[in-house]
Design a protein around this motif. Structure first.
Motif, PDB file in Angstrom:
ATOM      1  N   SER A  78      16.894  86.893 -14.776  1.00  0.00           N
ATOM      2  CA  SER A  78      17.446  86.867 -13.427  1.00  0.00           C
ATOM      3  C   SER A  78      16.997  88.032 -12.551  1.00  0.00           C
ATOM      4  N   GLU A  79      16.925  89.227 -13.086  1.00  0.00           N
ATOM      5  CA  GLU A  79      16.543  90.378 -12.271  1.00  0.00           C
ATOM      6  C   GLU A  79      15.170  90.183 -11.642  1.00  0.00           C
ATOM      7  N   GLU A  80      14.202  89.747 -12.435  1.00  0.00           N
ATOM      8  CA  GLU A  80      12.836  89.565 -11.931  1.00  0.00           C
ATOM      9  C   GLU A  80      12.745  88.420 -10.921  1.00  0.00           C
ATOM     10  N   LEU A  81      13.648  87.473 -11.015  1.00  0.00           N
ATOM     11  CA  LEU A  81      13.594  86.316 -10.135  1.00  0.00           C
ATOM     12  C   LEU A  81      14.442  86.487  -8.878  1.00  0.00           C
ATOM     13  N   ILE A  82      15.580  87.123  -9.019  1.00  0.00           N
ATOM     14  CA  ILE A  82      16.518  87.253  -7.893  1.00  0.00           C
ATOM     15  C   ILE A  82      16.143  88.407  -6.975  1.00  0.00           C
ATOM     16  N   GLN A  83      15.766  89.548  -7.541  1.00  0.00           N
ATOM     17  CA  GLN A  83      15.516  90.745  -6.732  1.00  0.00           C
ATOM     18  C   GLN A  83      14.455  90.539  -5.649  1.00  0.00           C
ATOM     19  N   PRO A  84      13.330  89.869  -5.918  1.00  0.00           N
ATOM     20  CA  PRO A  84      12.353  89.673  -4.840  1.00  0.00           C
ATOM     21  C   PRO A  84      12.905  88.861  -3.666  1.00  0.00           C
ATOM     22  N   VAL A  85      13.790  87.928  -3.947  1.00  0.00           N
ATOM     23  CA  VAL A  85      14.412  87.140  -2.876  1.00  0.00           C
ATOM     24  C   VAL A  85      15.364  88.021  -2.083  1.00  0.00           C
ATOM     25  N   ILE A  86      16.171  88.818  -2.767  1.00  0.00           N
ATOM     26  CA  ILE A  86      17.100  89.719  -2.078  1.00  0.00           C
ATOM     27  C   ILE A  86      16.336  90.723  -1.216  1.00  0.00           C
ATOM     28  N   LYS A  87      15.230  91.253  -1.748  1.00  0.00           N
ATOM     29  CA  LYS A  87      14.444  92.273  -1.023  1.00  0.00           C
ATOM     30  C   LYS A  87      13.915  91.772   0.322  1.00  0.00           C
ATOM     31  N   THR A  88      13.785  90.473   0.486  1.00  0.00           N
ATOM     32  CA  THR A  88      13.295  89.938   1.771  1.00  0.00           C
ATOM     33  C   THR A  88      14.322  90.083   2.886  1.00  0.00           C
ATOM     34  N   GLY A  89      15.589  90.299   2.516  1.00  0.00           N
ATOM     35  CA  GLY A  89      16.648  90.381   3.521  1.00  0.00           C
ATOM     36  C   GLY A  89      17.144  89.013   3.981  1.00  0.00           C
ATOM     37  N   VAL A  90      16.808  87.959   3.251  1.00  0.00           N
ATOM     38  CA  VAL A  90      17.122  86.599   3.667  1.00  0.00           C
ATOM     39  C   VAL A  90      18.571  86.185   3.390  1.00  0.00           C
ATOM     40  N   VAL A  91      19.294  86.928   2.561  1.00  0.00           N
ATOM     41  CA  VAL A  91      20.628  86.476   2.148  1.00  0.00           C
ATOM     42  C   VAL A  91      21.570  86.233   3.338  1.00  0.00           C
ATOM     43  N   PRO A  92      21.668  87.122   4.327  1.00  0.00           N
ATOM     44  CA  PRO A  92      22.545  86.817   5.470  1.00  0.00           C
ATOM     45  C   PRO A  92      22.145  85.517   6.191  1.00  0.00           C
ATOM     46  N   LYS A  93      20.858  85.263   6.299  1.00  0.00           N
ATOM     47  CA  LYS A  93      20.399  84.024   6.939  1.00  0.00           C
ATOM     48  C   LYS A  93      20.792  82.817   6.096  1.00  0.00           C
ATOM     49  N   VAL A  94      20.666  82.920   4.788  1.00  0.00           N
ATOM     50  CA  VAL A  94      21.044  81.822   3.901  1.00  0.00           C
ATOM     51  C   VAL A  94      22.540  81.537   4.044  1.00  0.00           C
ATOM     52  N   VAL A  95      23.348  82.585   4.075  1.00  0.00           N
ATOM     53  CA  VAL A  95      24.795  82.416   4.260  1.00  0.00           C
ATOM     54  C   VAL A  95      25.067  81.746   5.607  1.00  0.00           C
ATOM     55  N   GLU A  96      24.379  82.182   6.639  1.00  0.00           N
ATOM     56  CA  GLU A  96      24.539  81.579   7.972  1.00  0.00           C
ATOM     57  C   GLU A  96      24.179  80.086   7.959  1.00  0.00           C
ATOM     58  N   LEU A  97      23.126  79.741   7.225  1.00  0.00           N
ATOM     59  CA  LEU A  97      22.673  78.347   7.185  1.00  0.00           C
ATOM     60  C   LEU A  97      23.659  77.413   6.480  1.00  0.00           C
ATOM     61  N   LEU A  98      24.640  77.959   5.789  1.00  0.00           N
ATOM     62  CA  LEU A  98      25.678  77.120   5.203  1.00  0.00           C
ATOM     63  C   LEU A  98      26.452  76.358   6.274  1.00  0.00           C
ATOM     64  N   SER A  99      26.429  76.874   7.501  1.00  0.00           N
ATOM     65  CA  SER A  99      27.141  76.200   8.593  1.00  0.00           C
ATOM     66  C   SER A  99      26.282  75.137   9.277  1.00  0.00           C
ATOM     67  N   SER A 100      25.088  74.922   8.782  1.00  0.00           N
ATOM     68  CA  SER A 100      24.228  73.869   9.338  1.00  0.00           C
ATOM     69  C   SER A 100      24.923  72.515   9.193  1.00  0.00           C
ATOM     70  N   PRO A 101      24.724  71.635  10.155  1.00  0.00           N
ATOM     71  CA  PRO A 101      25.299  70.293  10.023  1.00  0.00           C
ATOM     72  C   PRO A 101      24.485  69.392   9.085  1.00  0.00           C
ATOM     73  N   HIS A 102      23.412  69.920   8.525  1.00  0.00           N
ATOM     74  CA  HIS A 102      22.499  69.119   7.709  1.00  0.00           C
ATOM     75  C   HIS A 102      22.644  69.459   6.224  1.00  0.00           C
ATOM     76  N   ALA A 103      22.983  68.448   5.427  1.00  0.00           N
ATOM     77  CA  ALA A 103      23.106  68.655   3.979  1.00  0.00           C
ATOM     78  C   ALA A 103      21.785  69.110   3.372  1.00  0.00           C
ATOM     79  N   CYS A 104      20.648  68.699   3.954  1.00  0.00           N
ATOM     80  CA  CYS A 104      19.337  69.111   3.419  1.00  0.00           C
ATOM     81  C   CYS A 104      19.103  70.608   3.590  1.00  0.00           C
ATOM     82  N   ILE A 105      19.910  71.259   4.413  1.00  0.00           N
ATOM     83  CA  ILE A 105      19.872  72.714   4.574  1.00  0.00           C
ATOM     84  C   ILE A 105      20.971  73.346   3.723  1.00  0.00           C
TER      85      ILE A 105
END
Length: 177
Positions: free
Chosen positions: A93-120
């Protein structure tokens, strides 16, 4: 860019080209790159250098940028690719998760939970669940991004939501506990 320029191009050799295409001004290149990176990220390799390893080295930042794209399909493909990248089923998990976290994308991913589209929503909740399956520090990043506040608005009991989304939302929450 022509991702198939070399007839004998392997998926591993395609990744750097796809990352470049994902950052292109040409929308067709971006759409094609997002789709192919999603497909490659979900590919399971046997032995040797995996496709996921190459994508982790070259692609999370480009994929994170695509979460801001105007096309729902591109955003969905980028989210699915990121969810596959940080999906750990072998204790890595560390090798796989950390590069995603380092991009700073997590707040955007959380925000996208409010999308009206299930595909998002579905790949976004899978990313959150995958990250929360890692260390306490990984989970803290998700919590600081406002996941618990956002999940309240997702409406897990809403009958309109798909069964898959409800299941993934409960799974993500269980990874926090």
């Amino acid at each position: 860019y022509d991702v198939h320029a070399k007839a004998n191009s392997t998926p591993l050799e395609m990744v750097p080209t796809l990352v470049t295409m994902a950052q292109s001004q040409n929308q067709e290149d971006v759409i094609q790159a997002a789709m192919l990176l999603r497909k490659l990220a979900s590919t399971r390799s046997k032995g040797g250098t995996t496709i996921k390893t190459i994508i982790i080295a070259k692609g999370p930042a480009a994929l994170a940028q695509l979460t801001n794209h105007s096309s729902i399909d591109v955003v969905s493909d980028a989210l699915w690719a990121l969810s596959h990248i940080c999906d750990s089923d072998h204790g890595e998990s560390e090798e796989l998760i950390q590069p995603v976290i380092k991009t700073g994308v997590v707040p955007k991913v959380v925000e996208l939970l409010s999308s009206p589209h299930a595909c998002i929503q579905i790949p976004a909740i899978r990313i959150i669940g995958n990250i929360c399956s890692g260390s306490d520090q990984h989970t803290l990043v998700v919590l600081k991004a406002g996941f618990l506040q956002q999940i309240k608005h997702l409406g897990i009991t809403d009958p309109i939501l798909t069964k898959e989304l409800r299941k993934d939302a409960v799974w993500a929450l269980s990874n926090i506990a």
